[in-house]
Write a protein that holds these residues in place. Sequence first.
Motif, PDB file in Angstrom:
ATOM      1  N   ILE A 134      51.811  53.205  44.103  1.00 29.63           N
ATOM      2  CA  ILE A 134      50.480  53.664  43.709  1.00 29.63           C
ATOM      3  C   ILE A 134      50.143  54.912  44.530  1.00 29.63           C
ATOM      4  N   TRP A 135      48.949  55.433  44.330  1.00 26.86           N
ATOM      5  CA  TRP A 135      48.493  56.605  45.076  1.00 26.86           C
ATOM      6  C   TRP A 135      47.234  56.244  45.847  1.00 26.86           C
ATOM      7  N   VAL A 136      47.235  56.552  47.124  1.00 26.73           N
ATOM      8  CA  VAL A 136      46.064  56.369  47.978  1.00 26.73           C
ATOM      9  C   VAL A 136      45.635  57.748  48.461  1.00 26.73           C
ATOM     10  N   ASP A 137      44.495  58.202  48.009  1.00 26.33           N
ATOM     11  CA  ASP A 137      43.997  59.525  48.394  1.00 26.33           C
ATOM     12  C   ASP A 137      45.061  60.598  48.142  1.00 26.33           C
ATOM     13  N   ALA A 138      45.714  60.519  46.986  1.00 25.71           N
ATOM     14  CA  ALA A 138      46.727  61.485  46.526  1.00 25.71           C
ATOM     15  C   ALA A 138      48.037  61.414  47.298  1.00 25.71           C
ATOM     16  N   VAL A 139      48.270  60.324  48.036  1.00 23.76           N
ATOM     17  CA  VAL A 139      49.514  60.131  48.789  1.00 23.76           C
ATOM     18  C   VAL A 139      50.195  58.866  48.263  1.00 23.76           C
ATOM     19  N   LEU A 162      48.161  27.505  48.828  1.00 18.77           N
ATOM     20  CA  LEU A 162      48.830  28.772  49.068  1.00 18.77           C
ATOM     21  C   LEU A 162      47.834  29.825  49.542  1.00 18.77           C
ATOM     22  N   VAL A 163      48.387  30.857  50.159  1.00 17.60           N
ATOM     23  CA  VAL A 163      47.628  32.065  50.495  1.00 17.60           C
ATOM     24  C   VAL A 163      48.241  33.202  49.691  1.00 17.60           C
ATOM     25  N   PHE A 164      47.402  33.957  49.010  1.00 14.28           N
ATOM     26  CA  PHE A 164      47.862  35.116  48.252  1.00 14.28           C
ATOM     27  C   PHE A 164      47.478  36.381  49.028  1.00 14.28           C
ATOM     28  N   ALA A 165      48.446  37.267  49.207  1.00 10.86           N
ATOM     29  CA  ALA A 165      48.250  38.474  50.003  1.00 10.86           C
ATOM     30  C   ALA A 165      48.538  39.705  49.162  1.00 10.86           C
ATOM     31  N   ALA A 166      47.624  40.655  49.194  1.00 11.41           N
ATOM     32  CA  ALA A 166      47.850  41.965  48.571  1.00 11.41           C
ATOM     33  C   ALA A 166      47.773  43.005  49.676  1.00 11.41           C
ATOM     34  N   SER A 167      48.840  43.769  49.843  1.00  7.58           N
ATOM     35  CA  SER A 167      48.869  44.769  50.901  1.00  7.58           C
ATOM     36  C   SER A 167      49.222  46.135  50.343  1.00  7.58           C
ATOM     37  N   ILE A 168      48.631  47.155  50.926  1.00  4.56           N
ATOM     38  CA  ILE A 168      48.913  48.539  50.566  1.00  4.56           C
ATOM     39  C   ILE A 168      49.426  49.230  51.829  1.00  4.56           C
ATOM     40  N   ALA A 228      52.039  55.330  47.959  1.00  8.70           N
ATOM     41  CA  ALA A 228      51.947  54.127  48.790  1.00  8.70           C
ATOM     42  C   ALA A 228      52.580  52.963  48.038  1.00  8.70           C
ATOM     43  N   LEU A 229      52.836  51.894  48.776  1.00  5.09           N
ATOM     44  CA  LEU A 229      53.396  50.672  48.200  1.00  5.09           C
ATOM     45  C   LEU A 229      52.316  49.610  48.106  1.00  5.09           C
ATOM     46  N   LEU A 230      52.137  49.064  46.914  1.00  7.59           N
ATOM     47  CA  LEU A 230      51.288  47.890  46.707  1.00  7.59           C
ATOM     48  C   LEU A 230      52.196  46.689  46.531  1.00  7.59           C
ATOM     49  N   ARG A 231      51.982  45.687  47.364  1.00  9.53           N
ATOM     50  CA  ARG A 231      52.821  44.479  47.326  1.00  9.53           C
ATOM     51  C   ARG A 231      51.903  43.258  47.256  1.00  9.53           C
ATOM     52  N   VAL A 232      52.193  42.347  46.311  1.00  5.59           N
ATOM     53  CA  VAL A 232      51.437  41.107  46.169  1.00  5.59           C
ATOM     54  C   VAL A 232      52.399  39.949  46.387  1.00  5.59           C
ATOM     55  N   GLU A 233      52.050  39.053  47.310  1.00  2.00           N
ATOM     56  CA  GLU A 233      52.923  37.936  47.676  1.00  2.00           C
ATOM     57  C   GLU A 233      52.126  36.646  47.722  1.00  2.00           C
ATOM     58  N   LYS A 234      52.846  35.514  47.729  1.00  2.00           N
ATOM     59  CA  LYS A 234      52.212  34.229  47.993  1.00  2.00           C
ATOM     60  C   LYS A 234      52.994  33.537  49.098  1.00  2.00           C
ATOM     61  N   LEU A 235      52.256  32.814  49.925  1.00  2.00           N
ATOM     62  CA  LEU A 235      52.821  32.145  51.095  1.00  2.00           C
ATOM     63  C   LEU A 235      52.242  30.742  51.191  1.00  2.00           C
ATOM     64  N   PRO A 236      52.981  29.804  51.786  1.00  2.00           N
ATOM     65  CA  PRO A 236      52.395  28.483  52.022  1.00  2.00           C
ATOM     66  C   PRO A 236      51.235  28.594  53.005  1.00  2.00           C
ATOM     67  N   MET A 237      50.251  27.764  52.829  1.00  2.00           N
ATOM     68  CA  MET A 237      49.138  27.715  53.768  1.00  2.00           C
ATOM     69  C   MET A 237      49.682  27.306  55.140  1.00  2.00           C
ATOM     70  N   PRO A 238      49.262  27.979  56.211  1.00  2.00           N
ATOM     71  CA  PRO A 238      49.787  27.630  57.540  1.00  2.00           C
ATOM     72  C   PRO A 238      49.337  26.250  58.007  1.00  2.00           C
ATOM     73  N   ASN A 239      50.021  25.751  59.003  1.00  2.00           N
ATOM     74  CA  ASN A 239      49.666  24.483  59.666  1.00  2.00           C
ATOM     75  C   ASN A 239      49.722  23.277  58.732  1.00  2.00           C
ATOM     76  N   GLN A 240      50.710  23.282  57.822  1.00  2.00           N
ATOM     77  CA  GLN A 240      50.941  22.139  56.943  1.00  2.00           C
ATOM     78  C   GLN A 240      49.765  21.798  56.033  1.00  2.00           C
ATOM     79  N   GLN A 241      48.856  22.741  55.859  1.00  2.00           N
ATOM     80  CA  GLN A 241      47.766  22.507  54.916  1.00  2.00           C
ATOM     81  C   GLN A 241      48.294  22.663  53.490  1.00  2.00           C
TER      82      GLN A 241
END
Length: 199
Positions: free
Chosen positions: A68-73, A91-97, A75-88
């Motif tokens: 994607i583009w962030v302020d005309a530069v 899931l936790v869904f994460a979107a990172s740029i 970038a990588l957009l990544r969407v992931e899912k992870l198990p909830m920590p501490n055996q809960q």
Amino acid sequence: MPISFDTSGLQQVDSNSWGDPSTGDIVTMNYFDLVPDLPAPLEEVDLLRRGLAERSAESGCLIEAFIIWVDAVPALLRVEKLPMPNQQHGLVFAASIVVPKDRCSAAFQILCPETGTTGVREAVLMTQLGYENMFPPHPYAPGLSGRLPYNAADDMRWDDQFPDHPLTRARRWVARTVPTARLALGFAALPPFTGPLRT
């Protein structure tokens, strides 16, 4: 920090993180003064996606990755899912740029946890799609088997049907936040990331 973006509606937790009191979602912003830990340059999308999928499989599952583009530069957009920590349960869904540069990177991300009854999206869609259609091969790495399976329920076409689901919230935050993000001029002008360090 070389990135700024709209944090309206969020409560500041510390100098680089904010929380949404209505959902428990957490937004963070970070700067890394080292060569970006990406498996390939942004221009090599297929290689980059496969490498990211393989890495994510160790702890969860990569749902999608786009340039994607962030302020005309670029970038990588990544969407992931992870198990909830501490055996809960759930899931936790994460979107990172990530905005990678030659010798550093800046990133902002949201972590959206499942709360209440978990697995509703998957259960509803299983009745609509059938179990046999719920776990297709990973689009970036067919044959990949990870800690969490790639799931047809994670496709963005179902977001409108589940507006309060954490994955929907993560994508909605990205759509709202990326257009407001601005990069410091000095950071934006740095040489681009050309690939991982070779050893």
